[in-house]
Design a protein around this motif. Structure first.
Motif, PDB file in Angstrom:
ATOM      1  N   LEU A  20       7.357   7.067 -11.654  1.00 54.74           N
ATOM      2  CA  LEU A  20       8.312   6.138 -10.966  1.00 54.74           C
ATOM      3  C   LEU A  20       8.011   6.222  -9.428  1.00 54.74           C
ATOM      4  N   LEU A  21       7.818   7.340  -8.947  1.00 53.49           N
ATOM      5  CA  LEU A  21       7.547   7.749  -7.409  1.00 53.49           C
ATOM      6  C   LEU A  21       6.171   6.852  -6.942  1.00 53.49           C
ATOM      7  N   VAL A  22       5.088   7.090  -7.964  1.00 53.06           N
ATOM      8  CA  VAL A  22       3.797   6.328  -7.786  1.00 53.06           C
ATOM      9  C   VAL A  22       4.035   4.944  -7.543  1.00 53.06           C
ATOM     10  N   ASP A  23       4.887   4.298  -8.618  1.00 50.96           N
ATOM     11  CA  ASP A  23       4.928   2.820  -8.721  1.00 50.96           C
ATOM     12  C   ASP A  23       5.880   2.223  -7.075  1.00 50.96           C
ATOM     13  N   LEU A  24       6.885   3.239  -7.024  1.00 51.82           N
ATOM     14  CA  LEU A  24       7.681   3.006  -5.805  1.00 51.82           C
ATOM     15  C   LEU A  24       6.737   2.871  -4.469  1.00 51.82           C
ATOM     16  N   LEU A  25       5.887   3.756  -4.234  1.00 55.81           N
ATOM     17  CA  LEU A  25       4.907   3.900  -3.069  1.00 55.81           C
ATOM     18  C   LEU A  25       4.143   2.654  -3.170  1.00 55.81           C
ATOM     19  N   GLN A  26       3.625   2.273  -4.185  1.00 57.71           N
ATOM     20  CA  GLN A  26       2.498   1.048  -4.573  1.00 57.71           C
ATOM     21  C   GLN A  26       3.302  -0.317  -4.116  1.00 57.71           C
ATOM     22  N   LEU A  30       1.745   0.976  -0.005  1.00 59.84           N
ATOM     23  CA  LEU A  30       0.998   2.151   0.389  1.00 59.84           C
ATOM     24  C   LEU A  30       0.028   2.503  -0.772  1.00 59.84           C
ATOM     25  N   ASP A  31      -0.948   2.956  -0.518  1.00 61.77           N
ATOM     26  CA  ASP A  31      -2.196   3.093  -1.115  1.00 61.77           C
ATOM     27  C   ASP A  31      -2.142   4.625  -1.668  1.00 61.77           C
ATOM     28  N   VAL A  32      -1.895   4.805  -2.838  1.00 63.55           N
ATOM     29  CA  VAL A  32      -1.631   6.076  -3.588  1.00 63.55           C
ATOM     30  C   VAL A  32      -3.149   6.662  -3.598  1.00 63.55           C
ATOM     31  N   ARG A  43      -1.097   6.466   1.636  1.00 60.62           N
ATOM     32  CA  ARG A  43      -1.243   6.310   2.919  1.00 60.62           C
ATOM     33  C   ARG A  43      -1.110   4.734   3.173  1.00 60.62           C
ATOM     34  N   GLU A  44      -1.125   4.161   4.563  1.00 57.90           N
ATOM     35  CA  GLU A  44      -1.248   2.844   4.759  1.00 57.90           C
ATOM     36  C   GLU A  44      -2.452   2.238   4.434  1.00 57.90           C
ATOM     37  N   ILE A  45      -2.442   1.145   4.293  1.00 60.16           N
ATOM     38  CA  ILE A  45      -3.908   0.438   3.902  1.00 60.16           C
ATOM     39  C   ILE A  45      -4.478   0.281   5.245  1.00 60.16           C
ATOM     40  N   PRO A  46      -5.957   0.755   5.277  1.00 61.55           N
ATOM     41  CA  PRO A  46      -6.553   0.509   6.505  1.00 61.55           C
ATOM     42  C   PRO A  46      -6.700  -0.906   7.021  1.00 61.55           C
ATOM     43  N   GLY A  47      -6.443  -1.013   8.409  1.00 61.90           N
ATOM     44  CA  GLY A  47      -6.585  -2.443   8.921  1.00 61.90           C
ATOM     45  C   GLY A  47      -5.180  -3.016   9.466  1.00 61.90           C
ATOM     46  N   THR A  48      -4.139  -2.219   9.113  1.00 61.87           N
ATOM     47  CA  THR A  48      -2.669  -2.809   9.248  1.00 61.87           C
ATOM     48  C   THR A  48      -2.422  -2.397  10.599  1.00 61.87           C
ATOM     49  N   GLN A  92       9.617   4.452  11.634  1.00 62.28           N
ATOM     50  CA  GLN A  92      10.118   2.981  10.845  1.00 62.28           C
ATOM     51  C   GLN A  92       9.445   3.133   9.347  1.00 62.28           C
ATOM     52  N   VAL A  93       8.256   3.659   9.351  1.00 62.44           N
ATOM     53  CA  VAL A  93       7.703   4.014   7.817  1.00 62.44           C
ATOM     54  C   VAL A  93       8.467   4.829   7.050  1.00 62.44           C
ATOM     55  N   PHE A  94       8.882   6.099   7.739  1.00 66.75           N
ATOM     56  CA  PHE A  94       9.758   7.182   7.284  1.00 66.75           C
ATOM     57  C   PHE A  94      10.902   6.442   6.579  1.00 66.75           C
ATOM     58  N   GLU A  95      11.496   5.811   7.604  1.00 68.56           N
ATOM     59  CA  GLU A  95      12.929   5.100   7.086  1.00 68.56           C
ATOM     60  C   GLU A  95      12.885   4.188   6.130  1.00 68.56           C
ATOM     61  N   TYR A  96      11.665   3.401   5.969  1.00 66.83           N
ATOM     62  CA  TYR A  96      11.443   2.434   4.951  1.00 66.83           C
ATOM     63  C   TYR A  96      11.393   3.255   3.682  1.00 66.83           C
TER      64      TYR A  96
END
Length: 115
Positions: A20-26, A30-32, A43-48, A92-96
């Motif tokens: 469930l956590l893997v799905d939530l992060l995706q 976020l790239d698991v 992590r965030e997807i490179p280039g953003t 901001q990412v943490f809060e998200y």
């Protein structure tokens, strides 16, 4: 280096929590990168964003204290950015991520402790 942490206790069987956590992060775009039964790294997807603002998210599932109905997990959200402003990209990412965990329909949140 910016670093934010939070611990949660959620009501969900331990064997269901990791997928469930893997799905939530995706779902949060976020790239698991790696996961096993008690650890997930995304992590965030490179280039953003620039490299110094590039955020990594680690999720630690505490299997040692898990019961049939409750599981403790912790998140660490970090990047190389100096936290010179209170509302920086890492925060901001943490809060998200934190809000997504707190409001997920897949479990009942029992406790949330930001560090």
């Amino acid at each position: 280096m910016a670093r934010y942490t939070c611990s949660f206790i959620v009501s969900v069987p331990i064997e269901h929590l990791q997928p469930l956590l893997v799905d939530l992060l995706q779902d949060l775009e976020l790239d698991v990168q790696y996961y096993n039964a008690d650890y997930i790294m995304a992590r965030e997807i490179p280039g953003t964003v620039p490299y110094t603002k590039f955020v990594k998210v680690e999720v630690l599932i505490d299997k040692s204290t898990a019961t049939e109905t409750e599981t403790r997990l912790s998140i660490v959200v970090k990047n190389e950015e100096l936290p010179l402003q209170l509302d920086n990209h890492c925060r901001q990412v943490f809060e998200y991520v934190k809000q997504a965990i707190e409001h997920s329909r897949h479990w009942h949140l029992i406790e949330s402790l930001a560090g």
